[in-house]
Design an enzyme around this catalytic site. Structure first.
Site, short mmCIF file in Angstrom:
data_model
loop_
_atom_site.label_atom_id
_atom_site.label_comp_id
_atom_site.label_asym_id
_atom_site.label_seq_id
_atom_site.Cartn_x
_atom_site.Cartn_y
_atom_site.Cartn_z
N CYS A 132 -89.90 24.96 83.14
CA CYS A 132 -89.29 25.20 84.28
C CYS A 132 -88.44 26.25 84.28
O CYS A 132 -87.68 26.60 83.20
CB CYS A 132 -88.53 23.85 84.71
SG CYS A 132 -89.70 22.33 84.94
N ASP A 133 -87.90 26.66 85.50
CA ASP A 133 -86.93 27.62 85.56
C ASP A 133 -86.40 27.56 87.09
O ASP A 133 -87.09 27.40 88.00
CB ASP A 133 -87.38 29.14 85.36
CG ASP A 133 -85.93 30.06 85.31
OD1 ASP A 133 -85.49 30.01 84.35
OD2 ASP A 133 -85.77 30.79 86.19
N SER A 134 -84.98 27.49 87.04
CA SER A 134 -84.24 27.55 88.51
C SER A 134 -83.45 28.65 88.79
O SER A 134 -82.77 29.28 87.99
CB SER A 134 -83.50 26.23 88.47
OG SER A 134 -84.42 25.37 88.28
#
EC number: 3.6.1.9
Length: 199
Positions: free
Chosen positions: A68-70
């Site tokens: 994941c990456d935000s």
């Protein structure tokens, strides 16, 4: 059931999974994010999530790997984690009273089936008109220095968010509804992972 691997060091993502009954094996990715230079926030988070997932998946022979990456985007500008306290204060002074887009890229790599799904979830975050004193006090807690977008919705930062439009858990770092849909697409039922324990 395949083992579920979280390719992230984020305690918030781990808590989200544990809260819904998934106890993943945590193997943080050491992928260097500076290698990716993309100006479109949606593409950026998808590429980074995939690269993080692939880095961990390359060391495994089986299992499901979630990367994941935000980032937070305000008026087209992309914000990741602030470098230091002064940057965090300046960022909050820009963010207050505005609406930002919190984008999280999700990459789910199924090593058994040799399949990879990459998706992006977008939530709108309405920031309160916080005072300079409140900004300084918040940054002094250290919390915003650990977060993409400079705030933790599940922490003290929740006080300074007026409302969320879209997926709530996405703003914390992982869209649970999207994860369920991705597992469905790969032929799994999310409830089957309730019984799998990390080893």
């Amino acid at each position: 059931m395949p083992k579920f691997i979280l390719a992230s060091a984020s305690p918030a993502r781990l808590r989200l999974l544990q809260n819904v009954g998934i106890d993943p094996i945590v193997l943080p990715s050491d992928f260097d994010e500076s290698l990716v230079n993309v100006s479109d926030p949606k593409e950026l988070v998808k590429i980074l999530a995939l690269r993080k997932g692939e880095t961990v998946a390359a060391q495994q022979t089986e299992g499901l790997v979630l990367g994941c990456d935000s980032v937070l985007a305000i008026e087209g500008e992309i914000y990741g984690k602030p470098a230091d306290a002064s940057e965090a204060i300046a960022r909050w002074q820009q963010m207050r009273g505005k609406v930002g887009e919190l984008l999280t890229g999700h990459a789910l790599i199924d090593l058994q089936q040799s399949k990879t799904l990459v998706r992006c979830q977008v939530s709108e975050v309405y920031f309160a008109e916080v005072s300079d004193r409140q900004i300084a006090a918040y940054v002094a807690t250290g919390e915003p220095l650990k977060c993409a977008g400079c705030f933790a919705l599940e922490g003290k930062g929740g006080l300074f968010v007026e409302k969320i439009s879209g997926c709530h858990s996405n703003v914390i770092g992982l869209s649970l509804p999207l994860l369920r849909q991705m597992l469905d697409e790969l032929g799994y039922d999310v409830t089957d992972f309730w019984h799998s324990q990390a080893t």
